[in-house]
Write a protein that holds these residues in place. Structure first.
Motif, mmCIF file in Angstrom:
data_model
loop_
_atom_site.group_PDB
_atom_site.id
_atom_site.type_symbol
_atom_site.label_atom_id
_atom_site.label_comp_id
_atom_site.label_asym_id
_atom_site.label_seq_id
_atom_site.Cartn_x
_atom_site.Cartn_y
_atom_site.Cartn_z
ATOM 1 N N GLN A 230 71.457 -27.897 6.588
ATOM 2 C CA GLN A 230 70.025 -27.931 6.301
ATOM 3 C C GLN A 230 69.768 -28.109 4.804
ATOM 4 O OE1 GLN A 230 69.001 -24.190 8.146
ATOM 5 N NE2 GLN A 230 68.118 -25.199 9.946
ATOM 6 N N MET A 231 70.569 -27.433 3.974
ATOM 7 C CA MET A 231 70.402 -27.583 2.524
ATOM 8 C C MET A 231 70.670 -29.021 2.096
ATOM 9 S SD MET A 231 71.905 -24.146 0.751
ATOM 10 C CE MET A 231 71.365 -22.506 1.235
ATOM 11 N N HIS A 232 71.714 -29.628 2.676
ATOM 12 C CA HIS A 232 72.035 -31.000 2.312
ATOM 13 C C HIS A 232 70.905 -31.945 2.715
ATOM 14 C CE1 HIS A 232 73.970 -35.008 3.131
ATOM 15 N NE2 HIS A 232 74.279 -34.824 1.853
ATOM 16 N N GLU A 233 70.349 -31.726 3.913
ATOM 17 C CA GLU A 233 69.255 -32.592 4.380
ATOM 18 C C GLU A 233 68.028 -32.441 3.486
ATOM 19 O OE1 GLU A 233 68.761 -31.358 8.400
ATOM 20 O OE2 GLU A 233 70.434 -32.572 9.169
ATOM 21 N N GLU A 234 67.726 -31.224 3.058
ATOM 22 C CA GLU A 234 66.569 -31.017 2.184
ATOM 23 C C GLU A 234 66.807 -31.631 0.812
ATOM 24 O OE1 GLU A 234 64.990 -27.049 2.045
ATOM 25 O OE2 GLU A 234 65.537 -26.642 4.121
ATOM 26 N N CYS B 262 78.768 -28.421 0.241
ATOM 27 C CA CYS B 262 79.587 -27.329 0.805
ATOM 28 C C CYS B 262 80.528 -26.746 -0.234
ATOM 29 C CB CYS B 262 80.378 -27.844 2.010
ATOM 30 S SG CYS B 262 79.372 -28.204 3.455
ATOM 31 N N ASP B 263 81.176 -27.595 -1.023
ATOM 32 C CA ASP B 263 82.104 -27.114 -2.055
ATOM 33 C C ASP B 263 81.367 -26.291 -3.106
ATOM 34 O OD1 ASP B 263 84.188 -28.342 -0.778
ATOM 35 O OD2 ASP B 263 84.199 -30.123 -2.060
ATOM 36 N N PHE B 264 80.178 -26.751 -3.490
ATOM 37 C CA PHE B 264 79.405 -26.015 -4.487
ATOM 38 C C PHE B 264 78.995 -24.639 -3.961
ATOM 39 C CE2 PHE B 264 75.285 -24.813 -6.329
ATOM 40 C CZ PHE B 264 75.619 -24.782 -7.675
ATOM 41 N N ILE B 265 78.533 -24.570 -2.728
ATOM 42 C CA ILE B 265 78.126 -23.292 -2.136
ATOM 43 C C ILE B 265 79.314 -22.349 -2.009
ATOM 44 C CG2 ILE B 265 77.219 -22.211 -0.044
ATOM 45 C CD1 ILE B 265 75.481 -24.699 0.354
ATOM 46 N N ALA B 266 80.473 -22.883 -1.594
ATOM 47 C CA ALA B 266 81.673 -22.054 -1.458
ATOM 48 C C ALA B 266 82.083 -21.470 -2.808
ATOM 49 C CB ALA B 266 82.813 -22.875 -0.865
ATOM 50 N N ASN B 267 82.017 -22.277 -3.875
ATOM 51 C CA ASN B 267 82.362 -21.794 -5.213
ATOM 52 C C ASN B 267 81.389 -20.711 -5.676
ATOM 53 O OD1 ASN B 267 84.546 -23.532 -5.441
ATOM 54 N ND2 ASN B 267 83.348 -25.161 -6.411
ATOM 55 N N PHE C 295 68.660 -36.580 -3.443
ATOM 56 C CA PHE C 295 70.047 -36.240 -3.780
ATOM 57 C C PHE C 295 70.982 -37.355 -3.320
ATOM 58 C CE2 PHE C 295 74.026 -33.955 -2.477
ATOM 59 C CZ PHE C 295 74.459 -33.636 -3.750
ATOM 60 N N PRO C 296 71.834 -37.885 -4.220
ATOM 61 C CA PRO C 296 72.723 -38.996 -3.851
ATOM 62 C C PRO C 296 74.097 -38.547 -3.359
ATOM 63 C CG PRO C 296 72.765 -38.694 -6.224
ATOM 64 C CD PRO C 296 71.836 -37.655 -5.684
ATOM 65 N N GLY C 297 74.387 -37.262 -3.425
ATOM 66 C CA GLY C 297 75.721 -36.781 -3.107
ATOM 67 C C GLY C 297 75.960 -36.593 -1.626
ATOM 68 N N ILE D 203 68.766 -25.955 -7.831
ATOM 69 C CA ILE D 203 67.956 -25.888 -6.610
ATOM 70 C C ILE D 203 68.695 -25.106 -5.529
ATOM 71 C CG2 ILE D 203 66.955 -27.269 -4.743
ATOM 72 C CD1 ILE D 203 66.442 -29.477 -6.782
ATOM 73 N N VAL D 204 69.974 -25.417 -5.344
ATOM 74 C CA VAL D 204 70.768 -24.723 -4.315
ATOM 75 C C VAL D 204 70.894 -23.233 -4.641
ATOM 76 C CG1 VAL D 204 73.046 -24.551 -3.257
ATOM 77 C CG2 VAL D 204 72.025 -26.795 -3.649
ATOM 78 N N LEU D 205 71.087 -22.900 -5.916
ATOM 79 C CA LEU D 205 71.174 -21.493 -6.310
ATOM 80 C C LEU D 205 69.880 -20.748 -5.998
ATOM 81 C CD1 LEU D 205 73.055 -21.719 -9.745
ATOM 82 C CD2 LEU D 205 73.939 -20.808 -7.595
ATOM 83 N N ASP D 206 68.740 -21.419 -6.222
ATOM 84 C CA ASP D 206 67.455 -20.803 -5.876
ATOM 85 C C ASP D 206 67.352 -20.561 -4.378
ATOM 86 O OD1 ASP D 206 66.644 -20.741 -8.504
ATOM 87 O OD2 ASP D 206 65.527 -22.625 -8.400
#
Length: 280
Positions: free
Chosen positions: A82-86, A100-105, A92-94, A61-64
């Motif tokens: 905003q991505m985390h809130e959506e 943030c770590d996933f987006i940075a990677n 999402f339980p995380g 979902i985040v990649l999309d």
């Protein structure tokens, strides 16, 4: 690796047998055989990423979303918050930090992929770069455009400039002659972009760029080589690109008052004589 390289050299270039290599280097015969005849290509390490962002649908979902945001203006893109809130709204339980770590990677992996096709440019002594820059000057009380032809030498970061009324072929070739005179010699090679006075067919799938007949004759007469940059690749002549900005901000920040182009040529020549004495 130095020992492995030595074994490979003795085997492939010197033609020694495995026994001769083992005796020469005082190593085990099996070791000489392994590195002398075996393939020693380094294996790329792959790391299996774990976690809910990789093992569940959240990462996709985040990649999309990142792909969608790459197609809009920067100020319209989603923030990490905003991505985390959506994602939370979708169940999402995380944590925010996980997102943030996933987006940075993801961004780091994308940058690595984009940089694989590039290597650092080397600029030997005697190689020059040439480009035009449009400046402004005051002539008879009016603002006029000045097409400054600038030649820079990346190895020493020195530069020369000639002001011209236009960027046509006559001005371009006359300007080069004046630049050669100022430099006191001819560059071994000159790197240019797809200037209309010099290039009649840009580089493409068919091969090298084709030079105009007049510029080809000019090049052959003076004996320098020509390197034509790829289209939309200003980084390939970045030194002269920066030199154009340097000339604009240091010598044309206030439009100089000129009698004619010969007068401006002399003004710039004298200023550059002083400028070349500074520490580079």
């Amino acid at each position: 690796m130095s020992e492995v390289n030595c074994i490979k050299t003795l085997r492939n270039e010197k033609g020694l047998s495995i026994s001769q290599i083992a005796d020469t280097l005082d190593i085990n015969w099996r070791t000489a055989k392994k590195y002398g005849d075996g393939d020693q290509l380094p294996q790329e390490k792959t790391f299996l990423k774990k976690g809910m962002m990789y093992e569940e649908r959240w990462g996709e979902i985040v990649l999309d979303w990142l792909e969608e945001d790459s197609k809009v203006k920067k100020k319209l893109r989603r923030t990490n918050k905003q991505m985390h809130e959506e994602l939370v709204a979708l169940g999402f339980p995380g944590s925010y930090r996980t997102v943030c770590d996933f987006i940075a990677n993801c961004k780091a992996a994308r940058d690595d992929e984009q940089s694989k096709g590039y290597e650092r440019l080397a600029h030997p002594e005697g190689e020059a770069q040439v480009d035009f820059g449009v400046m402004e000057a005051v002539h008879e009380g009016e603002i006029v455009d000045v097409h400054a032809l600038i030649m820079s030498f990346p190895a020493s970061n020195t530069g020369f400039v000639v002001p011209l009324p236009s960027e046509n072929q006559e001005c371009f070739l006359s300007g080069l002659k004046l630049l050669f005179k100022q430099a006191g010699g001819i560059p071994l090679s000159i790197r240019i972009d797809n200037l209309t006075p010099a290039v009649k067919k840009v580089r493409g799938s068919e091969g090298e760029a084709q030079l105009t007949d007049e510029f080809m004759a000019f090049k052959n007469h003076y004996g320098f080589k020509v390197q034509v940059c790829n289209p939309r690749s200003g980084h390939e002549k970045g030194n002269v690109e920066r030199k154009v900005g340097y000339v604009r901000y240091n010598f044309f920040s206030v439009p100089p008052v000129i009698k004619d182009f010969d007068d401006l040529t002399e003004q710039l020549y004298q200023k550059f004589l002083i400028d070349r004495k500074r520490m580079h």
